[in-house]
Design a protein around this motif. Structure first.
Motif, PDB file in Angstrom:
ATOM      1  N   TYR A   1       0.822  -1.209   0.000  1.00  0.00           N
ATOM      2  CA  TYR A   1       0.000   0.000   0.000  1.00  0.00           C
ATOM      3  C   TYR A   1       0.855   1.257   0.000  1.00  0.00           C
ATOM      4  O   TYR A   1       1.870   1.344   0.704  1.00  0.00           O
ATOM      5  CB  TYR A   1      -0.906   0.019   1.233  1.00  0.00           C
ATOM      6  CG  TYR A   1      -1.898  -1.111   1.267  1.00  0.00           C
ATOM      7  CD1 TYR A   1      -3.096  -1.042   0.551  1.00  0.00           C
ATOM      8  CD2 TYR A   1      -1.645  -2.260   2.018  1.00  0.00           C
ATOM      9  CE1 TYR A   1      -4.013  -2.081   0.589  1.00  0.00           C
ATOM     10  CE2 TYR A   1      -2.558  -3.304   2.055  1.00  0.00           C
ATOM     11  CZ  TYR A   1      -3.734  -3.214   1.335  1.00  0.00           C
ATOM     12  OH  TYR A   1      -4.635  -4.249   1.364  1.00  0.00           O
TER      13      TYR A   1
ATOM     14  N   THR B   1       0.353   5.760  -1.503  1.00  0.00           N
ATOM     15  CA  THR B   1      -0.635   6.764  -1.902  1.00  0.00           C
ATOM     16  C   THR B   1      -0.214   7.402  -3.215  1.00  0.00           C
ATOM     17  O   THR B   1       0.928   7.274  -3.662  1.00  0.00           O
ATOM     18  CB  THR B   1      -0.765   7.874  -0.845  1.00  0.00           C
ATOM     19  OG1 THR B   1       0.465   8.602  -0.782  1.00  0.00           O
ATOM     20  CG2 THR B   1      -1.110   7.300   0.513  1.00  0.00           C
ATOM     21  N   LYS B   2      -1.144   8.149  -3.804  1.00  0.00           N
ATOM     22  CA  LYS B   2      -0.848   8.832  -5.061  1.00  0.00           C
ATOM     23  C   LYS B   2       0.255   9.864  -4.880  1.00  0.00           C
ATOM     24  O   LYS B   2       0.998  10.162  -5.816  1.00  0.00           O
ATOM     25  CB  LYS B   2      -2.103   9.483  -5.615  1.00  0.00           C
ATOM     26  CG  LYS B   2      -2.642  10.641  -4.777  1.00  0.00           C
ATOM     27  CD  LYS B   2      -3.867  11.268  -5.443  1.00  0.00           C
ATOM     28  CE  LYS B   2      -4.373  12.487  -4.673  1.00  0.00           C
ATOM     29  NZ  LYS B   2      -5.560  13.086  -5.340  1.00  0.00           N
TER      30      LYS B   2
ATOM     31  N   ASP C   1      -5.098   9.644   3.738  1.00  0.00           N
ATOM     32  CA  ASP C   1      -6.522   9.443   3.497  1.00  0.00           C
ATOM     33  C   ASP C   1      -6.713   8.216   2.601  1.00  0.00           C
ATOM     34  O   ASP C   1      -6.013   8.035   1.601  1.00  0.00           O
ATOM     35  CB  ASP C   1      -7.101  10.682   2.809  1.00  0.00           C
ATOM     36  CG  ASP C   1      -8.622  10.699   2.834  1.00  0.00           C
ATOM     37  OD1 ASP C   1      -9.231   9.650   2.542  1.00  0.00           O
ATOM     38  OD2 ASP C   1      -9.179  11.763   3.143  1.00  0.00           O
ATOM     39  N   LEU C   2      -7.665   7.377   2.962  1.00  0.00           N
ATOM     40  CA  LEU C   2      -7.909   6.154   2.199  1.00  0.00           C
ATOM     41  C   LEU C   2      -8.246   6.428   0.734  1.00  0.00           C
ATOM     42  O   LEU C   2      -7.951   5.623  -0.143  1.00  0.00           O
ATOM     43  CB  LEU C   2      -9.033   5.342   2.849  1.00  0.00           C
ATOM     44  CG  LEU C   2      -8.672   4.542   4.110  1.00  0.00           C
ATOM     45  CD1 LEU C   2      -9.909   3.853   4.664  1.00  0.00           C
ATOM     46  CD2 LEU C   2      -7.598   3.515   3.788  1.00  0.00           C
ATOM     47  N   LYS C   3      -8.843   7.577   0.467  1.00  0.00           N
ATOM     48  CA  LYS C   3      -9.204   7.876  -0.916  1.00  0.00           C
ATOM     49  C   LYS C   3      -7.982   8.097  -1.800  1.00  0.00           C
ATOM     50  O   LYS C   3      -8.074   8.052  -3.029  1.00  0.00           O
ATOM     51  CB  LYS C   3     -10.114   9.097  -0.980  1.00  0.00           C
ATOM     52  CG  LYS C   3      -9.470  10.412  -0.594  1.00  0.00           C
ATOM     53  CD  LYS C   3     -10.459  11.556  -0.687  1.00  0.00           C
ATOM     54  CE  LYS C   3      -9.853  12.873  -0.229  1.00  0.00           C
ATOM     55  NZ  LYS C   3      -8.691  13.285  -1.032  1.00  0.00           N
ATOM     56  N   ASP C   4      -6.823   8.314  -1.168  1.00  0.00           N
ATOM     57  CA  ASP C   4      -5.582   8.520  -1.917  1.00  0.00           C
ATOM     58  C   ASP C   4      -4.754   7.237  -2.043  1.00  0.00           C
ATOM     59  O   ASP C   4      -3.664   7.255  -2.598  1.00  0.00           O
ATOM     60  CB  ASP C   4      -4.725   9.593  -1.238  1.00  0.00           C
ATOM     61  CG  ASP C   4      -5.435  10.936  -1.154  1.00  0.00           C
ATOM     62  OD1 ASP C   4      -6.082  11.296  -2.153  1.00  0.00           O
ATOM     63  OD2 ASP C   4      -5.349  11.602  -0.104  1.00  0.00           O
TER      64      ASP C   4
ATOM     65  N   LYS D   1      -3.137   3.653  -3.018  1.00  0.00           N
ATOM     66  CA  LYS D   1      -2.792   2.946  -4.247  1.00  0.00           C
ATOM     67  C   LYS D   1      -2.161   1.611  -3.873  1.00  0.00           C
ATOM     68  O   LYS D   1      -1.465   1.490  -2.860  1.00  0.00           O
ATOM     69  CB  LYS D   1      -1.817   3.755  -5.096  1.00  0.00           C
ATOM     70  CG  LYS D   1      -2.346   5.112  -5.561  1.00  0.00           C
ATOM     71  CD  LYS D   1      -3.460   4.950  -6.590  1.00  0.00           C
ATOM     72  CE  LYS D   1      -3.930   6.314  -7.095  1.00  0.00           C
ATOM     73  NZ  LYS D   1      -5.020   6.192  -8.088  1.00  0.00           N
TER      74      LYS D   1
END
Length: 244
Positions: free
Chosen positions: A170, A172-173, A201-204, A206
């Protein structure tokens, strides 16, 4: 027999030298944990016999000590150990081989030996054992349950983790866009996380391969031994990692 040591706490140089003088080498033993295999290595073979030091992974500490003591005895008796030769002197019915260790692994596994010699300019061999079918870790069909018990120290210098290169991890962007990795987590379930923020943030989020992370930042390789439940953080790319 020579004395054993079961961690990487400092050891007086005089104590190491006394055992080398008496027995031919000193053996360092490092205990396994829930993630990393135990291992043991010699100090003194190079000093006493101009022979490479030896390291071995993944067996019980008692067996590791016995195997390295047997190797020391062979060397003391004028039988240098060589790469690419099958040896049945160590474990009955399990011929073993030696590999030449790449010096890039010395900082990872030879802490006390490096301090004793004061440099990395000594040779080292890895003693590798087969599975019950006499297959070695690099051979097709090797027991997959034993795969992570022996990191092979003659190869993969660009990827020191025990897992496969394509392991999904895991991030992030923001990391993928170039922000530095400052927070690394090795979860209790074995999952890895690599982030630029302490609470992303989970929305970020990858999902990428572990190898792609080491390509973004090759220095991440030095966290290969972050055990289950541990984390590491730093304030910037230039700072040392702090462990928790």
């Amino acid at each position: 027999m020579n004395e054993d040591h079961c961690d990487h706490d400092p050891i007086p140089q005089k104590e190491i030298q006394r055992n080398i003088d008496q027995y031919g080498c000193y053996i360092i033993q490092v205990k396994p944990d829930d993630y990393l295999p135990g291992f043991a290595y010699t100090i003194g073979l190079y000093q006493q016999f101009s022979h490479p030091e030896i390291i071995c992974f993944g067996l019980s500490l008692n067996l590791l000590g016995s195997v390295l003591n047997d190797a020391c005895e062979l060397i003391k008796n004028g039988q240098p150990l060589q790469v690419g030769v099958y040896y049945d002197d160590f474990i009955a019915d399990y011929p073993m081989q030696f590999l030449t260790v790449d010096k890039s692994f010395y900082p990872n596994y030879w802490g006390i030996a490096n301090s004793f010699y004061g440099h990395y300019n000594y040779p080292a061999l890895q003693l590798v054992w087969p599975d019950k079918q006499s297959l070695f870790p690099w051979e097709p069909g090797f027991n997959v349950n034993w795969k992570y018990k022996q990191p092979l120290l003659d190869r993969d210098t660009d990827f020191k983790f025990y897992e496969e290169r394509n392991l999904a991890v895991y991030t992030t962007k923001y990391v993928l866009e170039g922000k530095p990795i400052l927070y690394v987590y090795h979860n209790d379930d074995g999952a890895w996380q690599f982030h630029s923020e302490p609470e992303p943030d989970l929305k970020d989020a990858k999902l990428v391969s572990l190898e792609s992370i080491t390509r973004l930042d090759p220095g991440i390789n030095e966290l290969y031994h972050l055990s289950l439940g541990q984390s590491a953080r730093r304030g910037s790319m230039e700072e040392e990692w702090g462990w928790e």
